[in-house]
Design an enzyme around this catalytic site. Structure first.
Site, mmCIF file in Angstrom:
data_model
loop_
_atom_site.group_PDB
_atom_site.id
_atom_site.type_symbol
_atom_site.label_atom_id
_atom_site.label_comp_id
_atom_site.label_asym_id
_atom_site.label_seq_id
_atom_site.Cartn_x
_atom_site.Cartn_y
_atom_site.Cartn_z
ATOM 1 N N ARG A 176 -11.961 14.722 7.956
ATOM 2 C CA ARG A 176 -12.742 15.093 6.766
ATOM 3 C C ARG A 176 -14.184 15.411 7.142
ATOM 4 O O ARG A 176 -14.757 14.754 8.008
ATOM 5 C CB ARG A 176 -12.740 13.954 5.742
ATOM 6 C CG ARG A 176 -11.445 13.841 4.984
ATOM 7 C CD ARG A 176 -11.457 12.632 4.070
ATOM 8 N NE ARG A 176 -10.498 11.645 4.510
ATOM 9 C CZ ARG A 176 -10.510 10.367 4.150
ATOM 10 N NH1 ARG A 176 -11.461 9.904 3.359
ATOM 11 N NH2 ARG A 176 -9.591 9.544 4.590
ATOM 12 N N HIS B 21 -13.085 2.450 -0.012
ATOM 13 C CA HIS B 21 -13.090 1.420 1.046
ATOM 14 C C HIS B 21 -13.755 0.141 0.553
ATOM 15 O O HIS B 21 -14.211 -0.679 1.344
ATOM 16 C CB HIS B 21 -13.887 1.863 2.304
ATOM 17 C CG HIS B 21 -13.239 2.909 3.159
ATOM 18 N ND1 HIS B 21 -13.981 3.762 3.943
ATOM 19 C CD2 HIS B 21 -11.951 3.223 3.375
ATOM 20 C CE1 HIS B 21 -13.171 4.578 4.604
ATOM 21 N NE2 HIS B 21 -11.933 4.258 4.270
ATOM 22 N N ASN C 158 0.877 -1.174 0.000
ATOM 23 C CA ASN C 158 0.000 0.000 0.000
ATOM 24 C C ASN C 158 0.909 1.218 0.000
ATOM 25 O O ASN C 158 1.455 1.597 1.021
ATOM 26 C CB ASN C 158 -0.888 -0.039 1.250
ATOM 27 C CG ASN C 158 -1.846 1.138 1.299
ATOM 28 O OD1 ASN C 158 -1.780 2.046 0.467
ATOM 29 N ND2 ASN C 158 -2.721 1.126 2.281
ATOM 30 N N GLU D 235 -8.073 -5.457 5.254
ATOM 31 C CA GLU D 235 -7.922 -5.124 3.838
ATOM 32 C C GLU D 235 -6.698 -5.810 3.231
ATOM 33 O O GLU D 235 -6.717 -6.200 2.069
ATOM 34 C CB GLU D 235 -7.826 -3.602 3.672
ATOM 35 C CG GLU D 235 -9.172 -2.930 3.919
ATOM 36 C CD GLU D 235 -9.093 -1.418 4.031
ATOM 37 O OE1 GLU D 235 -8.847 -0.938 5.151
ATOM 38 O OE2 GLU D 235 -9.290 -0.727 3.024
ATOM 39 N N ARG E 151 -2.587 -2.152 -3.467
ATOM 40 C CA ARG E 151 -3.800 -1.366 -3.268
ATOM 41 C C ARG E 151 -3.758 -0.171 -4.227
ATOM 42 O O ARG E 151 -2.785 0.580 -4.238
ATOM 43 C CB ARG E 151 -3.875 -0.857 -1.831
ATOM 44 C CG ARG E 151 -5.073 0.011 -1.633
ATOM 45 C CD ARG E 151 -5.131 0.564 -0.230
ATOM 46 N NE ARG E 151 -6.362 1.327 -0.075
ATOM 47 C CZ ARG E 151 -6.443 2.479 0.562
ATOM 48 N NH1 ARG E 151 -5.379 2.992 1.122
ATOM 49 N NH2 ARG E 151 -7.591 3.103 0.645
#
Ligand code: ADP
Length: 395
Positions: A240, A179, A9, A383, A90
């Protein structure tokens, strides 16, 4: 050594990696390279030989990944001892092009590059990781696993923004969702846990981490999600904003004197929990609340309000829900959030069992009462494992 998959990632200033045995589903090594581009870069690496941390000049992603690979041979062995048969990468944005994990070719790289206009902060560093890893491990397949892919099935009505359609078309403006790897992994695990076929139930997945998103998964297909063109829309997140009237942005540009970059900074880094309470970490927020901080309490209320709004919306969209699942840092570890998100919904067939909810258990578990019509679960996301399994499936 069993056959293994390396998961990478690669972000703008860091690279996270994990070496996974996909058959056993367990990690054999993991690490993170941070502060890439700086003279005091850091690598932290753990494997079967122990843990090492080293501070050194890490000029670029090439340097960073080389350092990580060197870690695997630091005790006189070699990288090939680790039996890597595939690398899973990813990739944040697959646009409308990629709906599945994809073997990386030069063509795929070029397409991901083109999609960088949609994810300028994410796709370029993802690509750097891909480039370097392909050079260092040229003999194994590299597989791109896209954050957006699971939401490829969103119906037009859910993915279309109500703006001039020619403008939307020209600029690729639609809901993509993010996601996705987590939402798919968790919803599949939830169905398995309940012993129900994936395509026989309606699910709501609440991925509540630093980033946060909800999804509606009807009969095994994603039909809605809170994140949109970018990962900024929807739930309240660590830094966010989630949903905000787009008119507020125009107002800040026109009247507030904000530049585009300042607005970006405000919405992505200075909003959400941080903007409202001063802290972006949920544990710190809980601490402030327990000290009687009223602004922290308001922050929490805004967070829960937004969450409940989407749970309600998705129940209605799907004509009912069979299972609601909490996952990621907050979802897995904050029983109060789970209780408040679904409080007082007995009339809708949702009843959380407070004892089960308060238990600290690892692994998937049920937290609804035996007579709750809707099952409420906690399912840890993973993940990296999902990416490893996707890459493994391709070889
Ligand atoms: P990321 O999106 O970075 O992967 P995570 O899924 O790790 O994020 O979630 C990070 C969030 O989870 C942080 O807000 C953190 O405070 C929260 N969190 C972690 N552990 C707990 C806990 N025991 N109680 C409440 N919140 C927690």
């Amino acid at each position: 050594m069993p056959r293994t998959v390396l998961v990478i990632n690669s972000g703008s200033s860091s690279i996270k990696y994990q070496l996974i045995d996909p058959v056993a589903g367990t990690p054999l090594a993991n690490g993170v390279v941070e502060r890439i581009g700086e003279s005091d870069g850091v690598i932290n690496h753990s494997d079967t030989h122990g843990n090492v941390e080293e501070t050194t000049n890490i000029a670029d992603h090439d340097d960073g990944l080389r350092l990580a690979f060197d870690m695997f041979s630091r005790d006189g062995g070699s990288l090939s001892d680790w039996n890597i048969v595939a690398v899973g990468h990813r990739v944040v944005h697959g646009g409308t092009v990629f709906s599945q994990p994809t073997i990386i070719t030069d063509d795929v790289v070029r397409t991901v590059e083109k999609l960088s206009t949609l994810a300028p902060l994410h796709n370029p560093p993802n690509l750097l990781g891909i480039e370097v890893a392909r050079r260092m491990l040229p003999d194994v397949p590299h597989v791109a696993v896209f954050d957006t892919a699971f939401f490829h099935t969103l119906p037009q009505a859910a993915k279309t923004y109500a703006i001039d359609s020619a403008v939307a078309e020209k600029h690729g403006i639609q809901r993509y969702g993010f996601h996705g790897t987590s939402h798919e992994y968790v919803s599949r695990r939830a169905a398995e846990f309940l012993g129900k076929p994936y395509d026989s139930i309606n699910q709501i997945v609440l991925h509540l981490g630093n980033g946060a998103s909800a999804s509606a998964v009807q009969a095994g297909q994603a039909v809605d999600t809170t994140m949109g063109l970018t990962p900024l829309e929807g739930l309240v997140m660590g830094t966010r904003s989630g949903d905000i009237d787009p008119g507020a942005l125009l107002h800040l540009l026109r009247v507030g004197g904000y530049s585009v970059d300042e607005l970006d900074q405000l919405l992505n880094r200075q909003s959400g929990l941080k903007g409202l309470s001063g802290v972006n970490d949920f544990r710190a927020l809980s601490e402030l609340i327990s000290q009687g901080d009223e602004q922290a309490k308001l922050t929490y209320d805004v967070y829960i309000h937004r969450l409940r709004k989407y749970v309600g919306a998705y129940m209605l969209e799907m004509g009912g829900v069979d299972v609601i699942t909490f996952t990621a840092g907050v979802g897995e570890n904050a029983p109060q959030v789970r209780a408040d998100a679904l409080a007082g919904l007995e009339r809708l067939g949702i009843a959380v069992d407070s004892a089960a909810n308060a238990e600290r258990v690892k692994g998937p578990r049920m937290i609804s009462t035996p007579d709750s019509a809707v099952a409420v679960l906690v399912v840890p996301t993973n993940e990296e494992l999902a990416i490893a399994l996707a890459a493994w499936d391709m070889v």
